[in-house]
Motif scaffolding. Sequence first.
Motif, PDB file in Angstrom:
ATOM      1  N   ASP A   1       0.862  -1.180   0.000  1.00 54.80           N
ATOM      2  CA  ASP A   1       0.000   0.000   0.000  1.00 54.80           C
ATOM      3  C   ASP A   1       0.901   1.234   0.000  1.00 54.80           C
ATOM      4  OD1 ASP A   1      -1.818   2.016   0.398  1.00 54.80           O
ATOM      5  OD2 ASP A   1      -2.825   1.063   2.096  1.00 54.80           O
ATOM      6  N   LEU A   2       0.908   1.985  -1.102  1.00 60.43           N
ATOM      7  CA  LEU A   2       1.756   3.171  -1.237  1.00 60.43           C
ATOM      8  C   LEU A   2       0.976   4.464  -1.040  1.00 60.43           C
ATOM      9  CD1 LEU A   2       4.004   2.196  -4.309  1.00 60.43           C
ATOM     10  CD2 LEU A   2       4.419   1.830  -1.873  1.00 60.43           C
TER      11      LEU A   2
ATOM     12  N   PRO B   1      12.373  12.897   2.382  1.00 62.64           N
ATOM     13  CA  PRO B   1      11.145  12.423   1.713  1.00 62.64           C
ATOM     14  C   PRO B   1      11.411  11.493   0.538  1.00 62.64           C
ATOM     15  CG  PRO B   1      11.668  14.660   1.022  1.00 62.64           C
ATOM     16  CD  PRO B   1      12.690  14.300   2.057  1.00 62.64           C
ATOM     17  N   ALA B   2      12.019  10.347   0.809  1.00 63.79           N
ATOM     18  CA  ALA B   2      12.380   9.404  -0.253  1.00 63.79           C
ATOM     19  C   ALA B   2      11.155   8.812  -0.943  1.00 63.79           C
ATOM     20  CB  ALA B   2      13.252   8.288   0.319  1.00 63.79           C
ATOM     21  N   GLU B   3      10.008   8.831  -0.274  1.00 63.11           N
ATOM     22  CA  GLU B   3       8.809   8.241  -0.879  1.00 63.11           C
ATOM     23  C   GLU B   3       8.384   8.957  -2.155  1.00 63.11           C
ATOM     24  OE1 GLU B   3       7.289  10.833   2.631  1.00 63.11           O
ATOM     25  OE2 GLU B   3       9.025   9.590   2.123  1.00 63.11           O
ATOM     26  N   PHE B   4       8.842  10.186  -2.354  1.00 60.98           N
ATOM     27  CA  PHE B   4       8.489  10.919  -3.575  1.00 60.98           C
ATOM     28  C   PHE B   4       9.454  10.626  -4.722  1.00 60.98           C
ATOM     29  CE2 PHE B   4       6.984  13.877  -0.103  1.00 60.98           C
ATOM     30  CZ  PHE B   4       5.692  13.402  -0.146  1.00 60.98           C
ATOM     31  N   LEU B   5      10.481   9.834  -4.450  1.00 60.89           N
ATOM     32  CA  LEU B   5      11.425   9.412  -5.486  1.00 60.89           C
ATOM     33  C   LEU B   5      11.267   7.910  -5.698  1.00 60.89           C
ATOM     34  CD1 LEU B   5      14.568  11.425  -4.298  1.00 60.89           C
ATOM     35  CD2 LEU B   5      12.858  12.090  -6.001  1.00 60.89           C
TER      36      LEU B   5
ATOM     37  N   LEU C   1       2.178   9.795  -5.686  1.00 62.13           N
ATOM     38  CA  LEU C   1       3.437  10.124  -5.009  1.00 62.13           C
ATOM     39  C   LEU C   1       4.329  10.987  -5.893  1.00 62.13           C
ATOM     40  CD1 LEU C   1       4.300   6.698  -3.317  1.00 62.13           C
ATOM     41  CD2 LEU C   1       3.663   8.818  -2.147  1.00 62.13           C
ATOM     42  N   LEU C   2       4.425  10.626  -7.158  1.00 62.61           N
ATOM     43  CA  LEU C   2       5.254  11.406  -8.071  1.00 62.61           C
ATOM     44  C   LEU C   2       4.684  12.817  -8.249  1.00 62.61           C
ATOM     45  CD1 LEU C   2       6.003   8.693 -10.800  1.00 62.61           C
ATOM     46  CD2 LEU C   2       7.471   9.410  -8.897  1.00 62.61           C
ATOM     47  N   GLN C   3       3.356  12.912  -8.313  1.00 65.04           N
ATOM     48  CA  GLN C   3       2.710  14.221  -8.447  1.00 65.04           C
ATOM     49  C   GLN C   3       2.978  15.082  -7.220  1.00 65.04           C
ATOM     50  OE1 GLN C   3       0.503  15.239 -11.307  1.00 65.04           O
ATOM     51  NE2 GLN C   3       1.413  17.044 -10.339  1.00 65.04           N
TER      52      GLN C   3
ATOM     53  N   VAL D   1      12.134  15.931  -6.836  1.00 59.24           N
ATOM     54  CA  VAL D   1      12.104  15.164  -8.082  1.00 59.24           C
ATOM     55  C   VAL D   1      13.526  14.733  -8.442  1.00 59.24           C
ATOM     56  CG1 VAL D   1      10.033  16.254  -9.019  1.00 59.24           C
ATOM     57  CG2 VAL D   1      12.266  17.311  -9.421  1.00 59.24           C
ATOM     58  N   PRO D   2      13.652  13.656  -9.199  1.00 63.20           N
ATOM     59  CA  PRO D   2      14.985  13.214  -9.630  1.00 63.20           C
ATOM     60  C   PRO D   2      15.470  14.034 -10.810  1.00 63.20           C
ATOM     61  CG  PRO D   2      13.318  11.729 -10.474  1.00 63.20           C
ATOM     62  CD  PRO D   2      12.592  12.737  -9.619  1.00 63.20           C
TER      63      PRO D   2
END
Length: 623
Positions: free
Chosen positions: A100-101, A153-157, A204-206, A214-215
Motif C-alpha cells: 500500500d503506497l 522524503p524518499a517516498e516521492f522518489l 506520489l510522483l505528483q 524530483v529526480p
Amino acid sequence: SFATAKWVPPRLAKWYNRAAMIRAITLIVLLTTAIPLGHPDDNSERYRKQCADIIAAKGQANSAERLWKLFDANWEYRMIASPESATWRGYPGQNDRWSDLSMEALAVGKEDARLTLNAILSFGRAKLSEADQLNYDLFRRNAEMAVERQQFPAEFLVLNQMDGLPRDVPSMIAMMPGVRTKDYENILARLSGIPALVDQTIALLQEGLTRGIVPPKVPLRTVADQVSGQVHIGPMTTPMLSKFKKFPGTIPAAEQARLTEAAKAVYADEVRPAFQRLHAFLRDEYVPNCRTTVGRSELPNGRAWYDYQIKHYTTTTLSPDEIHNIGLREVKRIRSEMEAARKQVGFEGDLHAFFEFLRTDPRFYYETADELLAGYRDICKRADPELTKLFRKLPRQPYGVIPVPSYIEKSVTTAYYQPGSNDAGRAGFFFANTYDLKSRPMWEMEALALHEAVPGHHLQLAIADEIVGLPKFRKYGRYTGYVEGWGLYSESLGEEMGFYTDPYSKFGQLTYEMWRAVRLVVDTGMHSFQWTRQQSIDYFKKNTAKTEVDIINEVDRYIAWPGQALAYKIGELKIKELRARAEKSLGKRFDIRDFHDVVLGSGAVTLDVLEANIDAWIADSKP
C-alpha cells in the motif's frame, strides 16, 4: 459457475460479460482465501499491541525470550506490510497483494518504525548473551536508521530508470510460484491490483512535483519507454503473462484454459489501461518537469540526505571528502598496475590509446547474444569446482545465467544478480545484458561472472540463506558495504582460482577494480562537490576501458542511487585489510578457507561488526 452456466437468472444477467465475470471471480477468490498469518488491514494494530506488550514486560520476562518475540513480531509485520518482500523470501499468504503506497499507509509505517525503535530501546543490552547482543546491536541500528530516514522524503522518489513500478512489477510476477491453481489465482489478483498501484505511484510522483522533490531529468529518458514496452495489443506477448504460456502438469487442462482467459481479460481491461495511463503521465508531465541538476545536495536538506545515504550503504561514518580522497588514491594505484599490464601485452601506445583499442577491436566481442551467454556459463562452470580451494562451506542452492529482460536492457548496467530463496523454492540468477553486443567485451567477463555468481553474490547470499539459528532479519540482511564489498573482493580471488591467465582478462579485472575506484570520485563529485554529469563521464573515460554505453549507464545509475556505488570499494578495502591482518597475525596458521568461512558465517553484517568477528577469530586461532 458463471463461466459454464447455460442459463443465467435475470437478476444476474448484468454480470454475464467478460470483464464483470473476471471481477466477480476475483472477488470470490479474495473473500474465500484465508491468509494464515494475519490480514493487512489489522497488521499495524496487531504489531503495535505486540510492541506494547513487549515494552510493558520490561524487567519481568526473560530478556532473550522477549527479544526474540520482538524479532518475530517485527518480521511478520514487515512481510505483511511488504508482500513483495514476502514473495521474495517465501513467506506464506501474501502473494495476492501489492504494498500500500498511499500517503496514509506511509504515515502509519513511519509511526510503526518509531514504535519499533522504542521497543528495542526497552532492553538492557548487558543482560543479553553475546550472540543476542550482536542481534540487538544490528536490530537497533536498523531501527535507528529507519527513524533517521524519516527526515528525508524518499517516498516521492519512488521511480527511476533503475527501480520502481515499470521494472519491479513484471520482475515480481516472474518470480511468483506457479505450481498450483492457487498460485495462478494469486497472479491474477496481483494483476488486478496493478491499476491501484499505478494510481498510488502517480500520486506520489505528483506530490513530489508539487514539493520540488524530483529526480534529475536526464537519467529518466528511457523510463516512459520501459512502460510502453510492456503495453502490448496481444496480451500473451507481454512479459507479465509469461507464466500463462506454459503451465505445469499439476494443473488440469480445463483450469489452464480458464486461467489463461482470465489473465487475458485482466490484462486487456485493467493492466494495459493502467500502464497507458502511467506512460502518458511520465512522458507528458513528470519527466519534462524533473530537475536539470544531478546532485542529491541540490534538493532541500540534500547534503544531510547524502551523508545519510553514505552511512546507510557503506555502514561507516566516512565523510564525502574522505571517500573522495580514498577514490583518488585508489585510481592512482590501479592506474600504475594498468600501465604494467599494457606493457605486458606489448601495446606501444599510451594508456588512453590502449583503452580505445580494447573498446573497439572486434576480436574482443561476440556476434550473438547466445554466444555471450554461453561464454558466461562456461566461466561459471569453470569457477564452481575451484571453490573448494577457498571455502570449506558451500551452499546447496543452485544458480543460473540468463539474459536481462528486453524491456529494461537499454537502461540497466552490464549485469546484476537476483537472489534465490530456499523457502520459496527459487534458484538465484545472474542476469547478463545482451543489448548492444559491441559494448560487452570478452575481457570483462571473467571478473563480472566471479562478482555476480561465484564466489561472489550467489555464494555469499545462498550461504546466508542456509545459516541456522539467526533471526530472519539477519538471515536476509542486505548491508550493501558487506554484500557488494564481498562481490568486489571476489573478483580479486580469480587468480587463486585459475582465472586471468589471459593478460587481457587480467586487464579486465583491473578495469573493474578501477571502475569501483572511479565511483568513489564521481559519486561524491556529483552529490557533494557539484560535478556535472558530463564531468563524471569524462573522468570515467579517462581512467577506464569501459565502453561509452556502459559508462553513461553507470553515471546515470549513480545519479539515481546516491551513495550506493560507494559501498563496493569501501567494503572490499575493509575485507582485504582484515585478510592482511589475519595473515600477518597467524602466519603459517592462517588458512584462507577458515578466513572466508568466518567472513561469510554470520550472514551480512555492518563492516564494524565484520572487523570485530575477524579480530575475535584471530585471537581464538592463536596458540
